[in-house]
Design an enzyme around this catalytic site. Structure first.
Site, PDB file in Angstrom:
ATOM      1  N   GLY A 181       0.647  -1.000   0.068  1.00  0.00           N
ATOM      2  CA  GLY A 181       0.247  -0.030   0.362  1.00  0.00           C
ATOM      3  C   GLY A 181       0.950   0.807  -0.162  1.00  0.00           C
ATOM      4  N   GLY A 209       1.907   2.749   1.877  1.00  0.00           N
ATOM      5  CA  GLY A 209       3.476   2.964   3.087  1.00  0.00           C
ATOM      6  C   GLY A 209       5.060   2.766   2.503  1.00  0.00           C
ATOM      7  CG  ASP A 240      -7.401   0.590   3.795  1.00  0.00           C
ATOM      8  OD1 ASP A 240      -8.073  -0.398   4.765  1.00  0.00           O
ATOM      9  OD2 ASP A 240      -6.241   0.867   4.369  1.00  0.00           O
ATOM     10  CG  MET A 288      -9.988  -2.343   9.125  1.00  0.00           C
ATOM     11  SD  MET A 288      -8.733  -3.636   8.654  1.00  0.00           S
ATOM     12  CE  MET A 288      -8.280  -3.929  10.844  1.00  0.00           C
TER      13      MET A 288
HETATM   14  O1  F6P Z   1      -4.422  -0.681   5.566  1.00  0.00           O
HETATM   15  C1  F6P Z   1      -5.174  -1.920   6.199  1.00  0.00           C
HETATM   16  C2  F6P Z   1      -5.549  -1.784   7.327  1.00  0.00           C
HETATM   17  O2  F6P Z   1      -6.644  -3.398   7.304  1.00  0.00           O
HETATM   18  C3  F6P Z   1      -6.624  -0.547   7.626  1.00  0.00           C
HETATM   19  O3  F6P Z   1      -7.914  -0.953   7.150  1.00  0.00           O
HETATM   20  C4  F6P Z   1      -6.525  -1.290   9.058  1.00  0.00           C
HETATM   21  O4  F6P Z   1      -6.948   0.585  10.330  1.00  0.00           O
HETATM   22  C5  F6P Z   1      -5.521  -1.812   9.685  1.00  0.00           C
HETATM   23  O5  F6P Z   1      -4.550  -2.023   8.425  1.00  0.00           O
HETATM   24  C6  F6P Z   1      -5.372  -2.511  11.255  1.00  0.00           C
HETATM   25  O6  F6P Z   1      -3.968  -2.597  10.861  1.00  0.00           O
HETATM   26  P1  F6P Z   1      -2.855  -3.866  11.907  1.00  0.00           P
HETATM   27  O7  F6P Z   1      -3.182  -4.778  10.911  1.00  0.00           O
HETATM   28  O8  F6P Z   1      -1.801  -3.375  12.212  1.00  0.00           O
HETATM   29  O9  F6P Z   1      -4.506  -4.176  12.865  1.00  0.00           O
END
Ligand code: F6P
Length: 369
Positions: free
Chosen positions: A124, A126, A149, A191
């Protein structure tokens, strides 16, 4: 233009998304069909930076056999991390402090030492920002846009999004009957980080009565009014879909954990806040469902699988054509290429004048504004 490629490597970074394995498979097979060797890097760039953590040394050969039968599987056979940004790596020092280190030199040195000619970086915002930095430092890189997302610019969509929306929609379908049976308000948190794509698409497809997205600050009184209006029409239940990044007009986004070096803040909790506020204002029984990581799991839909395979093979074609510093993107009718620097660090939110938002408004869905 001759590519002079003999070896490539592929890595997956950030949160996983359904379709990652389909990209890896397409990259490995398209590379093998050109006589190239393909290598997989474990857990973002950790396989290169910390080889001692992995029994296979952190980087392993992706033969045809190794990628057989993985295209329909969720997750990533390479593993992934959203804590391993090599440009801002949180290195623990001997005095107990944490220092922000740039480890990109180690990655470039690895590619030179192993004579690996190019990288396919699947990720994504990053990961593509990291890919762009590595390209600017001289590495041949092609990016592949991944995220449930759907918040990456310059591509019609990212793979993983369709699967997440499909699952969220199925959940909403299931919640209608229980909400109606109990005359409840169901608040469903999804999310999406700072973009409302999942909430918007699933909310409309799943016939929600209110959809709250980060792009439209919400007033919970407006949502309560919508619930009461339905009650007065004899429709005694309501479904409210809220994106984790949605913000009230008079407050702040709900955050579970603050950002740290190399790791973005964690969003979550807005569903509970809205649930409490709606219970107070309407006097109704409210239940909150957080879909969370369920949206990231499972098999990719055929749309995501196909997009992933088209992306993977286009990434290899791009390298074969001698391209670098680009991301493969979904356009019409074909996949196309865009400069990584046009994508890195840019977020694509829901445009408020989109016909999808307009569709929601035409259908009487409350956006909290
Ligand atoms: O970017 C994908 C995502 O699932 C977002 O929708 C969410 O905010 C984040 O990653 C959650 O990340 P983690 O896996 O660190 O909880």
């Amino acid at each position: 233009m001759s590519s002079h490629i003999r070896r490539i490597a592929v890595c997956t970074g950030g949160g996983d998304a359904p379709g990652l394995n389909a990209v890896i498979r397409a990259v490995a097979i398209a590379a093998a069909n050109r006589g190239w060797e393909c290598y997989g890097i474990r857990e973002g760039f950790n396989g290169i930076l910390f080889p001692e953590r992995y029994p296979d040394g952190g980087v392993f050969r992706l033969t045809r056999d190794r990628v057989r039968g993985i295209g329909h599987l969720g997750g990533t056979i390479l593993g992934t991390t959203n804590k391993g940004n090599p440009l801002h790596f949180p290195m623990k020092m001997s005095d107990g402090t944490t220092k922000d280190m740039d480890l990109s030199g180690d990655i470039l040195a690895f590619f030179a030492r192993k004579e690996i000619d190019a990288l396919v970086s699947i990720g994504g915002d990053g990961s593509l920002t990291i890919a762009n930095a590595l390209h600017q430092k001289g590495l041949r890189v092609v990016g592949v846009p991944k995220t449930i997302d759907n918040d990456l610019d310059k591509t019609f969509t990212t793979f993983g999004f369709d699967t997440a929306v499909g699952f969220a929609t199925e959940c909403l379908d299931r919640l209608h009957s229980t909400a109606e049976s109990h005359q409840r308000v169901m608040v469903v948190e999804v999310m999406g980080r700072y973009a409302g794509w999942i909430a918007l698409h699933a909310g409309i497809a799943g016939a929600a009565q209110a959809i709250l997205i980060p792009e439209i600050p919400f007033d919970v009184d407006k949502v309560a009014a919508k619930v009461r209006a339905r009650d007065s029409e004899g429709r005694m239940y309501s479904i409210v879909v809220v994106a984790e990044g949605a913000e009230p007009v008079d407050g702040h986004r709900a955050i579970l954990a603050p950002a740290e070096i190399g790791h973005a803040e964690r969003l979550g909790g807005v569903g509970d806040r809205i649930g409490r506020a709606l219970a107070e204002r309407t006097g109704k029984d409210v239940r909150v469902v957080v879909l969370g990581h369920l949206l990231r799991g499972g098999s990719p839909t055929s749309f995501d699988r196909l997009a992933a395979m088209r992306f993977g093979s286009a990434a290899v074609r791009a390298l074969d054509e001698g391209q670098s510093g680009i991301m493969v993107a979904l356009g019409f009718p074909n996949v196309n290429y865009v400069a990584l620097e046009e994508v890195a660090g840019r977020m694509k939110g829901v445009p408020l004048d989109s016909d999808t938002v307009q569709t929601g408004r035409d259908l009487g869905i409350c956006f909290g504004d």
